[in-house]
Design a protein around this motif. Sequence first.
Motif, PDB file in Angstrom:
ATOM      1  N   ALA A 161      21.388 -88.761  20.152  1.00 44.56           N
ATOM      2  CA  ALA A 161      20.934 -88.157  21.404  1.00 44.56           C
ATOM      3  C   ALA A 161      20.412 -86.748  21.145  1.00 44.56           C
ATOM      4  CB  ALA A 161      22.070 -88.124  22.410  1.00 44.56           C
ATOM      5  N   GLN A 194      22.992 -84.069  20.823  1.00 42.99           N
ATOM      6  CA  GLN A 194      23.739 -84.146  19.569  1.00 42.99           C
ATOM      7  C   GLN A 194      22.922 -83.558  18.422  1.00 42.99           C
ATOM      8  OE1 GLN A 194      24.555 -88.406  19.662  1.00 42.99           O
ATOM      9  NE2 GLN A 194      26.743 -87.985  20.000  1.00 42.99           N
ATOM     10  N   GLN A 248      29.545 -81.835  26.375  1.00 44.71           N
ATOM     11  CA  GLN A 248      28.870 -81.533  25.113  1.00 44.71           C
ATOM     12  C   GLN A 248      29.856 -81.524  23.944  1.00 44.71           C
ATOM     13  OE1 GLN A 248      26.381 -78.081  25.155  1.00 44.71           O
ATOM     14  NE2 GLN A 248      25.118 -78.791  26.884  1.00 44.71           N
ATOM     15  N   LYS A 290      32.387 -83.511  23.666  1.00 44.77           N
ATOM     16  CA  LYS A 290      32.584 -84.916  23.317  1.00 44.77           C
ATOM     17  C   LYS A 290      31.375 -85.458  22.547  1.00 44.77           C
ATOM     18  CE  LYS A 290      35.705 -86.109  27.135  1.00 44.77           C
ATOM     19  NZ  LYS A 290      35.897 -86.951  28.337  1.00 44.77           N
ATOM     20  N   ALA A 291      30.180 -85.056  22.953  1.00 44.59           N
ATOM     21  CA  ALA A 291      28.975 -85.491  22.250  1.00 44.59           C
ATOM     22  C   ALA A 291      28.978 -84.983  20.809  1.00 44.59           C
ATOM     23  CB  ALA A 291      27.731 -84.998  22.992  1.00 44.59           C
ATOM     24  N   TYR A 292      29.451 -83.783  20.623  1.00 43.60           N
ATOM     25  CA  TYR A 292      29.526 -83.195  19.276  1.00 43.60           C
ATOM     26  C   TYR A 292      30.515 -83.981  18.410  1.00 43.60           C
ATOM     27  CZ  TYR A 292      29.844 -79.438  15.755  1.00 43.60           C
ATOM     28  OH  TYR A 292      29.802 -78.712  14.604  1.00 43.60           O
ATOM     29  N   ALA A 346      28.995 -87.198  17.411  1.00 41.36           N
ATOM     30  CA  ALA A 346      28.000 -87.003  16.357  1.00 41.36           C
ATOM     31  C   ALA A 346      28.676 -86.908  14.984  1.00 41.36           C
ATOM     32  CB  ALA A 346      27.186 -85.738  16.628  1.00 41.36           C
TER      33      ALA A 346
END
Length: 612
Positions: free
Chosen positions: A202, A205, A268, A270-272, A275
């Motif tokens: 994404a 990410q 963000q 959680k997205a990190y 990733a």
Amino acid sequence: MSPAELLMSRFLLASGGCLAAGLAVWAVTTLCRRRLPDFAAQRSLWLLSQITIVAAFLVILLPHSERLRIIPQIDLESATQSGVASANTTATKAPATGTPASSGAPASETSWLASGAQAWLLIYLLGLGYAIGKLVHARRMLNGLAAAGSRMDARHPHDGFAGSAQAARTPDVIEVDAPISPMLFGLIKPRLLLPRHLRSLAPVQQQLIVAHELTHLRRHDLQWMSAGVLLQTLLWFNPFMRLLRVNLSWAQELGCDRDVLRGRPQLQRKAYAAALVAQLRLQHHTVATALAFGGVSERSVAARIALIREPASAPRRPWARCAALASLAGIVLGSLAFQPALAWRIDAAPHAAQKASPASASTSSVVLSCTAMIDAASGQRLVHEGQCDERVTPASTFNIAVSLMGYDSGFLRDEHAPVLAFKEGYADWNDSWRASTDPTSWMRNSTVWYAQQVSAHLGAAQFQRYINDFDYGNREVLGEAGDDNALPLSWISSTLAISPVEQLAFLRKVVNRELGLAPAAYDMTARITRLDKLHNGWEIHGKTGTSAPVSVAGPDDAQHEYGWFVGWASKGGRTVIFARLVLDPRQEGHAAGTRTKKAFLRDLPARLDALN
């Protein structure tokens, strides 16, 4: 033992010492990690831990201080008696051509420790070469990846540099078609490698991953990592260096995570974390000389994700950080205080050899011994036996230097002037010192207070200037720490130190009148140091010296004494300079300097006759 063998033995000892220091450092860091929640993220402490081990290694390797050592010397004994017999034979018969005399056993009969030290040095060099080879290989692999990729510019936009990341200072960015982690490398010219599979993540990410690598650049993590890799390479044999370097990398990743995610919403974060997991699945392997996103290990990535979800909120404790630094400093000081000195001891030869050499009966108890002789005109080494590069206190042999200073400055006038009266409060360790003294009796009796009056007349600045001009030993005229006694005590078991080899260099300048002093200084010093002629016609000038080693606490070693006898012998236009140093057990009623002088003069006629 030759200087090279002594250095190799020190290297072996230093290697063992740095392993012990590594264990101590690892114990300290383990304790700190348990007690301090944020300790693992402090890159400075991990690098300082590596530096501590290297410092402990260098402290043991470099020349030590007699005052700081608090454990006994290690005596390095000869492996075979035949080697000792060979050394004794050489001691009495120097070749007529002036070739340096052998001072130890043949190479095939060196001590077990010397052999082990040689083997370890070879192993170390091979291991160092292998470690450097791995670094070169890693560098070539990174350069190969960069060469096979395509450089990104404005014509090839990347979602990772969208938004605020565009304003960041960026290195050369190269996109590669390889299963690697995004990685930053290049100490001088940084480059950022981005795998093409990163575009499948994404956009948010991608932006967080790129921000992570650029944060490494901003924090100068490449320099920190390079320092850690260099120290680990130099001490490749120490497993604790690798463990500390891995933790340094771990601290760098945590620091970047903290900076990148500071103030960001939970979504963000959680997205990190997602990733990180995705990158771990895609990457093939990491390179030790690059900073790679997510490329530490599965265990470390799991720990990072846990900290991302629930960041540590415990405040830093300055006192705990100071305690950690104090512990590391204590390890270095411990290495300094507990290092043993290496001393070469020549054991007594068999009974037949004892008859051949009158002095051999006393050598079995000697823990440090040197006999060195050079030709005054050419500087050619004639005799070099034992440990002649070890610096110790000059004791009363320093009176030769004081005499030169006194006569050059005009305070001393001739052999019998000035006559100074003894006063209460002067050093009176010997009965002969409690009397009026002139230069001749001062030199004969080693009267400390008379030399102190000369140095007091000169003053600290001129005294130090003479020492520097003479290039005398270590030139350290400091006296005892915390006391204003540099002038009266610096050469008495204190800071000033000199080796037998340096004594020869100094006396050669005296004999050849190369110190830039008034002619009377050389003439008068030669007169008050003159001894009786030997039966073979050689005229002897010399000075004894006696002193005890000093422990870390300051008091004298009651068990041992240094014995010095230095000077020169002249006959028929030729002058030979000599220095004899012995450290052996103390004998009540018999000064070590006097014993050394008598033993040396017994053998000196034969040595000098062999030079013709």
